[in-house]
Design an enzyme around this catalytic site. Structure first.
Site, PDB file in Angstrom:
ATOM      1  N   ASN A  82       0.635  -0.843  -0.314  1.00 50.88           N
ATOM      2  CA  ASN A  82      -0.378  -0.390  -0.212  1.00 50.88           C
ATOM      3  C   ASN A  82       0.870   0.834   0.037  1.00 50.88           C
ATOM      4  OD1 ASN A  82      -2.400   1.335   0.065  1.00 50.88           O
ATOM      5  ND2 ASN A  82      -1.495   1.860   2.392  1.00 50.88           N
ATOM      6  N   HIS A 132       0.575   5.399   1.202  1.00 55.37           N
ATOM      7  CA  HIS A 132       0.454   5.818   2.017  1.00 55.37           C
ATOM      8  C   HIS A 132       1.222   7.603   2.469  1.00 55.37           C
ATOM      9  CE1 HIS A 132      -1.987   7.131   5.635  1.00 55.37           C
ATOM     10  NE2 HIS A 132      -0.536   7.751   6.515  1.00 55.37           N
ATOM     11  N   SER A 163       4.928   6.723   2.349  1.00 56.93           N
ATOM     12  CA  SER A 163       6.024   5.641   2.659  1.00 56.93           C
ATOM     13  C   SER A 163       4.708   4.937   2.027  1.00 56.93           C
ATOM     14  CB  SER A 163       5.540   5.254   3.978  1.00 56.93           C
ATOM     15  OG  SER A 163       6.007   5.879   4.916  1.00 56.93           O
ATOM     16  N   ASP A 183      -2.601   0.885   7.945  1.00 53.10           N
ATOM     17  CA  ASP A 183      -1.080   2.191   7.667  1.00 53.10           C
ATOM     18  C   ASP A 183       0.122   1.358   8.919  1.00 53.10           C
ATOM     19  OD1 ASP A 183      -2.505   3.057   5.559  1.00 53.10           O
ATOM     20  OD2 ASP A 183      -3.593   5.045   7.506  1.00 53.10           O
TER      21      ASP A 183
END
Ligand code: GRF
Length: 222
Positions: A110, A112, A139, A148
């Site tokens: 992912n 973020h 990040s 997260d």
């Protein structure tokens, strides 16, 4: 599609500027292949970007499902039909169920828009301004149960400048997102990147996420 390219599936919810950076990187360096782009929202700009690039798209509308579990089960079936080796969350604005996360452990990443662990969750740019931090950034991390909170792979830092609004700061960060996300995918495609327990290994060595901006080029050995 060529043999040897890492098959990936990209999940989106909206604009798709990170998706575009990934599409461009896939075309340029051929180390990975986007099997499908899946959106939980119909008619978003990211779907049009995928269609323009000739990539298969699917809409799996979360409002059609009675529960988060039911949605994630359907999503998992849809993803797995494409047989990806990496699932890429590129602005996919959903909380994921633990079962779904466990299924893709070590093969789902992912992006973020903050220097995690700072500012998980939403409105990161305004919160960074409100907190008065001098540095902000983005990040890329492996996805684990903590929202997260998974182990960080790569970060890019940008300065916070006086007079910045959330929009100006977001644009500065976004430019960096478009560099580090394809970089992380490329590392994974080259077999250089692994999640081992809670540690991220690059070329077999634990990496720190302390990449200095403005453009992250290479991770630093711990
Ligand atoms: C990005 O800022 C990303 O970090 C966050 O959601 C935003 C998505 O933007 N997770 P886009 O759809 O890639 O343009």
């Amino acid at each position: 599609m060529r043999a040897g390219r890492l098959p990936i599936v990209v999940l989106i919810s909206g604009r798709g500027s990170n998706l575009q950076a990934i599409i461009d990187a896939a075309a340029a360096d051929l180390s990975f292949d986007i099997r499908a782009v899946i959106s939980n929202r119909p008619r978003v700009a990211g779907l049009r970007r995928a269609q323009r690039a000739g990539i298969a798209t699917e809409v799996l509308d979360h409002t059609d499902y009675p529960s988060r579990e039911a949605y994630d089960q359907a999503l998992q079936r849809l993803i797995d039909r494409c047989r990806p080796r990496l699932v890429v969350l590129a602005g996919f604005m959903r909380i994921l169920t633990p079962r779904f996360v466990a299924h893709y452990r070590g093969r789902m990443i992912n992006i973020h828009p903050s220097l995690l662990p700072a500012f998980p969750g939403l409105d990161t740019h305004q919160r960074a301004l409100d907190a008065g931090v001098r540095e902000h950034g983005a990040s890329v991390h492996f996805v684990t149960d903590e929202v997260d909170g998974g182990p960080v792979i790569i970060q890019a830092r940008v300065p916070v400048l006086s007079g910045d609004t959330a929009e100006v700061l977001a644009a500065r960060v976004l430019e960096q997102e478009h560099q580090i996300f394809p970089q992380a995918i490329r590392w994974f495609a080259e077999g250089r990147l692994k999640l081992e327990g809670e540690r991220v290994l690059l070329d077999g060595e634990p990496i720190t996420a302390a990449i200095q901006g403005p453009v992250a080029k290479e991770a630093q050995p711990a």
